[in-house]
Design a protein around this motif. Structure first.
Motif, mmCIF file in Angstrom:
data_model
loop_
_atom_site.group_PDB
_atom_site.id
_atom_site.type_symbol
_atom_site.label_atom_id
_atom_site.label_comp_id
_atom_site.label_asym_id
_atom_site.label_seq_id
_atom_site.Cartn_x
_atom_site.Cartn_y
_atom_site.Cartn_z
ATOM 1 N N GLN A 1 2.969 1.984 -3.448
ATOM 2 C CA GLN A 1 2.157 2.590 -4.576
ATOM 3 C C GLN A 1 2.121 4.154 -4.553
ATOM 4 N N ARG A 2 2.172 4.729 -3.295
ATOM 5 C CA ARG A 2 2.239 6.027 -3.092
ATOM 6 C C ARG A 2 3.602 6.859 -3.422
ATOM 7 N N SER A 3 4.388 5.912 -3.716
ATOM 8 C CA SER A 3 5.846 6.322 -4.070
ATOM 9 C C SER A 3 5.819 6.497 -5.619
ATOM 10 N N GLN B 1 0.779 -1.090 0.010
ATOM 11 C CA GLN B 1 0.101 0.072 0.149
ATOM 12 C C GLN B 1 0.748 1.254 0.029
#
Length: 83
Positions: free
Chosen positions: A21-23, A18
């Motif tokens: 994916q934000r990176s 999770q």
């Protein structure tokens, strides 16, 4: 480096997925968003899929010296130079 930084904080494999994916941005994020979510449930799933998808980079053998020698010719168009 990513895993080495976060796992000591007690972050498990599902949360690593999770957070990873934000990176991502650009084509890497697009690739991930177009990947079947049922195929990636754990960090090893994501890591293997990512490496498999981007593995062509590992075949690029370009030393720093070779890169320094690459120059656009005086009459060469930019398009010809980059292709």
């Amino acid at each position: 480096m990513y895993v080495g930084t976060l796992q000591p904080m007690g972050i498990d494999n599902e949360l690593l997925v999770q957070l990873f994916q934000r990176s991502l941005t650009g084509p890497a994020l697009t690739w991930l968003m177009n990947t079947d979510p049922n195929t990636i449930r754990t960090w090893p799933d994501l890591a293997n899929a990512f490496v498999t998808h981007y593995a062509y980079y590992k075949d690029t053998q370009l030393s720093r010296r070779k890169l320094e020698l690459v120059k656009q010719g005086p009459t060469e168009s930019f398009t010809d130079f980059i292709t």
